[in-house]
Design a protein around this motif. Structure first.
Motif, mmCIF file in Angstrom:
data_model
loop_
_atom_site.group_PDB
_atom_site.id
_atom_site.type_symbol
_atom_site.label_atom_id
_atom_site.label_comp_id
_atom_site.label_asym_id
_atom_site.label_seq_id
_atom_site.Cartn_x
_atom_site.Cartn_y
_atom_site.Cartn_z
ATOM 1 N N LEU A 79 0.838 -1.204 0.000
ATOM 2 C CA LEU A 79 0.000 0.000 0.000
ATOM 3 C C LEU A 79 0.872 1.253 0.000
ATOM 4 N N GLU A 80 1.958 1.202 0.754
ATOM 5 C CA GLU A 80 2.870 2.341 0.761
ATOM 6 C C GLU A 80 3.537 2.520 -0.603
ATOM 7 N N THR A 81 3.912 1.420 -1.241
ATOM 8 C CA THR A 81 4.500 1.502 -2.579
ATOM 9 C C THR A 81 3.512 2.138 -3.552
ATOM 10 N N ALA A 82 2.259 1.716 -3.509
ATOM 11 C CA ALA A 82 1.233 2.296 -4.385
ATOM 12 C C ALA A 82 1.101 3.795 -4.127
ATOM 13 N N ALA A 83 1.130 4.182 -2.859
ATOM 14 C CA ALA A 83 1.041 5.604 -2.521
ATOM 15 C C ALA A 83 2.261 6.359 -3.040
ATOM 16 N N CYS A 84 3.444 5.764 -2.926
ATOM 17 C CA CYS A 84 4.663 6.395 -3.437
ATOM 18 C C CYS A 84 4.601 6.565 -4.951
ATOM 19 N N LEU A 85 4.099 5.559 -5.644
ATOM 20 C CA LEU A 85 3.949 5.655 -7.093
ATOM 21 C C LEU A 85 3.028 6.811 -7.470
ATOM 22 N N TRP A 86 1.884 6.876 -6.820
ATOM 23 C CA TRP A 86 0.923 7.933 -7.136
ATOM 24 C C TRP A 86 1.498 9.306 -6.821
ATOM 25 N N GLU A 87 2.142 9.415 -5.678
ATOM 26 C CA GLU A 87 2.757 10.684 -5.291
ATOM 27 C C GLU A 87 3.823 11.098 -6.304
ATOM 28 N N ALA A 88 4.612 10.142 -6.776
ATOM 29 C CA ALA A 88 5.647 10.456 -7.757
ATOM 30 C C ALA A 88 5.040 10.926 -9.078
ATOM 31 N N VAL A 89 3.966 10.283 -9.519
ATOM 32 C CA VAL A 89 3.297 10.715 -10.748
ATOM 33 C C VAL A 89 2.796 12.157 -10.595
ATOM 34 N N LEU A 90 2.189 12.453 -9.467
ATOM 35 C CA LEU A 90 1.698 13.812 -9.236
ATOM 36 C C LEU A 90 2.839 14.825 -9.240
ATOM 37 N N THR A 91 3.948 14.457 -8.625
ATOM 38 C CA THR A 91 5.103 15.358 -8.572
ATOM 39 C C THR A 91 5.720 15.537 -9.951
ATOM 40 N N LEU A 92 5.890 14.447 -10.682
ATOM 41 C CA LEU A 92 6.457 14.552 -12.033
ATOM 42 C C LEU A 92 5.572 15.393 -12.949
ATOM 43 N N ARG A 93 4.295 15.364 -12.696
ATOM 44 C CA ARG A 93 3.347 16.139 -13.501
ATOM 45 C C ARG A 93 3.373 17.621 -13.139
ATOM 46 N N SER A 94 3.437 17.923 -11.860
ATOM 47 C CA SER A 94 3.223 19.304 -11.434
ATOM 48 C C SER A 94 4.490 20.106 -11.180
ATOM 49 N N ARG A 95 5.609 19.440 -10.976
ATOM 50 C CA ARG A 95 6.829 20.179 -10.664
ATOM 51 C C ARG A 95 8.019 19.680 -11.466
ATOM 52 N N PRO A 96 7.938 19.806 -12.779
ATOM 53 C CA PRO A 96 9.091 19.354 -13.561
ATOM 54 C C PRO A 96 10.269 20.294 -13.359
ATOM 55 N N ILE A 97 11.441 19.720 -13.373
ATOM 56 C CA ILE A 97 12.631 20.559 -13.347
ATOM 57 C C ILE A 97 12.744 21.228 -14.712
ATOM 58 N N THR A 114 5.432 -4.659 -9.875
ATOM 59 C CA THR A 114 6.595 -4.530 -10.745
ATOM 60 C C THR A 114 7.653 -3.638 -10.124
ATOM 61 N N VAL A 115 7.239 -2.519 -9.548
ATOM 62 C CA VAL A 115 8.232 -1.627 -8.934
ATOM 63 C C VAL A 115 8.837 -2.280 -7.690
#
Length: 106
Positions: free
Chosen positions: A9-27, A61-62
């Protein structure tokens, strides 16, 4: 009913959080900006709920990828490994079907 471990469940949350971050705060890297735009197109095409379920589907998979390198990986799982895994393993080119990149064996 399916049962999931707390770690999964934590891995799933980390995946979702990473997608949101990659979407909203690109370098400022052009590739990161392109990725953010591709993820945003996927949100528009699928909707948040459908994309969230797709991302949750990457959990096993992750976790398998992490188990292969966890003892040698110098950075943290949630803030480093998971976003890098998404960048390296997900093809966002079809906004209706973000997919795992199939790697050839050998």
């Amino acid at each position: 009913m399916a049962q999931y471990s707390e770690a999964s469940l934590e891995t799933a949350a980390c995946l979702w959080e990473a997608v949101l971050t990659l979407r909203s705060r690109p370098i400022t890297d052009p590739d990161a900006i392109g990725l953010a735009l591709a993820i945003d197109r996927t949100f528009d095409a699928l909707g948040t709920a459908a994309l969230r379920l797709t991302v949750v589907g990457w959990t096993d998979t992750v976790e398998a990828s992490w188990r292969e390198i966890e003892n040698d990986y110098p950075l943290c799982f949630d803030w480093d490994f998971v976003p890098a895994w998404i960048i390296d393993h997900i093809d966002w080119s079809d906004p209706f079907h973000p997919a795992l990149i199939q790697r050839g064996g050998g």
